[in-house]
Write an enzyme that holds these catalytic residues in place. Structure first.
Site, PDB file in Angstrom:
ATOM      1  N   ASP A  41     -43.369 -56.490 -32.294  1.00 15.11           N
ATOM      2  CA  ASP A  41     -42.909 -57.820 -32.695  1.00 15.11           C
ATOM      3  C   ASP A  41     -44.110 -58.750 -32.888  1.00 15.11           C
ATOM      4  OD1 ASP A  41     -40.815 -59.894 -33.033  1.00 15.11           O
ATOM      5  OD2 ASP A  41     -41.755 -60.737 -31.236  1.00 15.11           O
ATOM      6  N   TYR A  46     -48.460 -66.856 -33.390  1.00 13.74           N
ATOM      7  CA  TYR A  46     -48.952 -66.397 -32.076  1.00 13.74           C
ATOM      8  C   TYR A  46     -50.478 -66.524 -31.995  1.00 13.74           C
ATOM      9  CZ  TYR A  46     -44.304 -64.545 -30.905  1.00 13.74           C
ATOM     10  OH  TYR A  46     -42.964 -64.403 -30.624  1.00 13.74           O
ATOM     11  N   ARG A 122     -37.042 -69.485 -36.436  1.00 13.80           N
ATOM     12  CA  ARG A 122     -36.150 -70.513 -35.849  1.00 13.80           C
ATOM     13  C   ARG A 122     -35.237 -71.054 -36.937  1.00 13.80           C
ATOM     14  NH1 ARG A 122     -35.915 -71.927 -30.231  1.00 13.80           N
ATOM     15  NH2 ARG A 122     -37.750 -70.937 -29.350  1.00 13.80           N
ATOM     16  N   SER A 151     -34.010 -65.217 -35.935  1.00 18.64           N
ATOM     17  CA  SER A 151     -34.348 -65.378 -34.525  1.00 18.64           C
ATOM     18  C   SER A 151     -33.901 -66.759 -34.068  1.00 18.64           C
ATOM     19  CB  SER A 151     -35.859 -65.212 -34.337  1.00 18.64           C
ATOM     20  OG  SER A 151     -36.206 -65.391 -32.987  1.00 18.64           O
ATOM     21  N   ASN A 152     -33.331 -66.821 -32.883  1.00 17.47           N
ATOM     22  CA  ASN A 152     -32.857 -68.086 -32.307  1.00 17.47           C
ATOM     23  C   ASN A 152     -31.790 -68.738 -33.198  1.00 17.47           C
ATOM     24  OD1 ASN A 152     -34.859 -68.055 -30.085  1.00 17.47           O
ATOM     25  ND2 ASN A 152     -36.321 -68.296 -31.747  1.00 17.47           N
ATOM     26  N   GLN A 171     -33.113 -62.143 -32.927  1.00 18.99           N
ATOM     27  CA  GLN A 171     -33.973 -62.127 -31.734  1.00 18.99           C
ATOM     28  C   GLN A 171     -33.746 -63.419 -30.965  1.00 18.99           C
ATOM     29  OE1 GLN A 171     -38.703 -62.174 -31.097  1.00 18.99           O
ATOM     30  NE2 GLN A 171     -37.990 -60.354 -32.168  1.00 18.99           N
ATOM     31  N   LEU A 203     -38.005 -61.263 -18.747  1.00 15.39           N
ATOM     32  CA  LEU A 203     -38.307 -61.613 -17.351  1.00 15.39           C
ATOM     33  C   LEU A 203     -38.390 -63.130 -17.197  1.00 15.39           C
ATOM     34  CD1 LEU A 203     -41.138 -58.963 -16.707  1.00 15.39           C
ATOM     35  CD2 LEU A 203     -38.699 -58.780 -16.154  1.00 15.39           C
ATOM     36  N   SER A 254     -45.257 -57.606 -21.557  1.00 14.38           N
ATOM     37  CA  SER A 254     -46.441 -57.244 -20.776  1.00 14.38           C
ATOM     38  C   SER A 254     -47.576 -56.749 -21.666  1.00 14.38           C
ATOM     39  CB  SER A 254     -46.088 -56.157 -19.761  1.00 14.38           C
ATOM     40  OG  SER A 254     -47.230 -55.879 -18.957  1.00 14.38           O
TER      41      SER A 254
END
Ligand SMILES: NC(=O)c1ccc[n+]([C@@H]2O[C@H](COP(=O)([O-])OP(=O)(O)OC[C@H]3O[C@@H](n4cnc5c(N)ncnc54)[C@H](OP(=O)(O)O)[C@@H]3O)[C@@H](O)[C@H]2O)c1
Length: 289
Positions: A41, A46, A122, A151-152, A171, A203, A254
């Site tokens: 992804d 980012y 978005r 996504s969203n 997503q 998480l 992670s």
């Protein structure tokens, strides 16, 4: 690859997290593939518009790597500091003009000529679904884009593409820290269209593992007790909780190889229904009605 196998998220690879080198990213991607994680992804924003280029550099140092991966590229957010944002206002731009430029930039930073899924990052209230659908079809014919995703997008937003363009995935944030998508219809609207649910921040960005955070405090005791019962560490139990939702794939955050291997292993099996509800009850602070 089973449909439930997790997706690897790149948000924390670079400037927004671990600041990995291209070689370390290549090692991580190779280890993920060996663990059965074949989807990556990405998003143009980012690392403050630097992570796609970092991933592109990893592809350049490890020939053959890109061909083994399915790429999801998200576009459509303009951050306050994004290049060309004259007013410096954080906003979403799903105009075809912006999307075409953002796709060009993403392909060029990644050093690839195609992405497997192009995703609108978005919802933009100013979007025109007909124009987007026509443009996506052009890009699909040109071979630069495989599937179309969002996504969203909430239940109403995803409906804007009904009869216009198949949506392959939505997503969304989904974890014990934020399970709003279950109650507000987003999850059902996504599944009803045959689209895959991709769960980001499974998480809670790490909050669920922190007993001093509000939600981490609520789930702590039950999480510890049930982790012991299932022979899993608490993070693995949280991932399995999300992966147990049908049609849902977890987007792992992670940057540690061992955690990715463990994530792939634990997502392959669902939790028993009563255990799933027990954790949801702890996070909600009350039983379901
Ligand atoms: N579509 C969207 O709007 C959107 C928004 C946000 C994110 N995303 C995607 O979703 C992906 C995942 O999001 P996320 O990074 O917030 O996921 P997350 O899994 O909720 O959080 C990851 C964080 O938790 C830490 N962590 C993982 N396992 C741990 C453990 N066992 N013990 C302690 N800490 C642990 C990680 O650190 P380590 O690296 O040290 O393991 C990392 O800092 C992103 O990479 C991105 O691709 C999408």
């Amino acid at each position: 690859m089973p449909k439930s196998s997790p997706i690897l998220g790149s948000m924390r690879f670079g400037e927004w997290g671990a600041r990995l080198s291209p070689v370390a990213v290549a090692d991580l991607l190779e280890a993920a593939l060996d663990a059965g994680i074949d989807t990556l992804d990405l998003a143009d924003i980012y690392g403050g518009h630097s992570t796609n280029a970092l991933v592109g550099a990893a592809f350049a140092v490890r020939p053959g790597l890109r061909a083994r991966l399915k790429l999801i590229a998200k576009i459509g957010i303009v951050m306050a500091g994004s290049p060309g944002n004259a007013r410096g206002v954080q906003h979403y731009d799903l105009s075809v003009e912006h999307l075409r430029r953002a796709l060009d930039d993403s392909l060029s930073a990644l050093g690839v000529d195609r992405v497997d899924t192009l995703m609108l990052h978005r919802f933009d209230p100013l979007l025109r679904p007909d124009a987007i659908a026509a443009w996506i079809r052009d890009e699909q014919r040109a071979g630069r884009v495989g599937d179309f995703g969002v996504s969203n997008f909430d239940a109403h937003a995803i409906a804007l593409f009904d009869g216009r363009l198949p949506v392959s995935a939505n997503q969304i944030e989904l974890s014990l820290a934020n399970a709003g998508a279950i109650d507000d219809g987003t999850l059902n609207a996504t599944r009803a269209r045959g689209a895959e649910v991709q769960a980001w921040s499974p998480l809670g960005g790490g909050d669920l593992l922190d007993p001093h955070s509000a939600v981490g405090g609520r789930v702590h005791a039950r999480l510890q007790a049930m982790a012991g019962e299932f022979g899993l560490d608490p993070a693995s139990l949280l991932l399995r909780w999300v992966a147990s939702v049908p049609d849902t794939r977890v987007v792992l955050g992670s940057t540690k190889i061992e955690r990715l291997r463990e994530g792939a292993r634990v997502c392959a099996e669902p939790l028993p229904r009563d255990a799933w509800y027990a954790l949801w009850e702890a996070a909600r602070g009350r039983p379901v009605p």
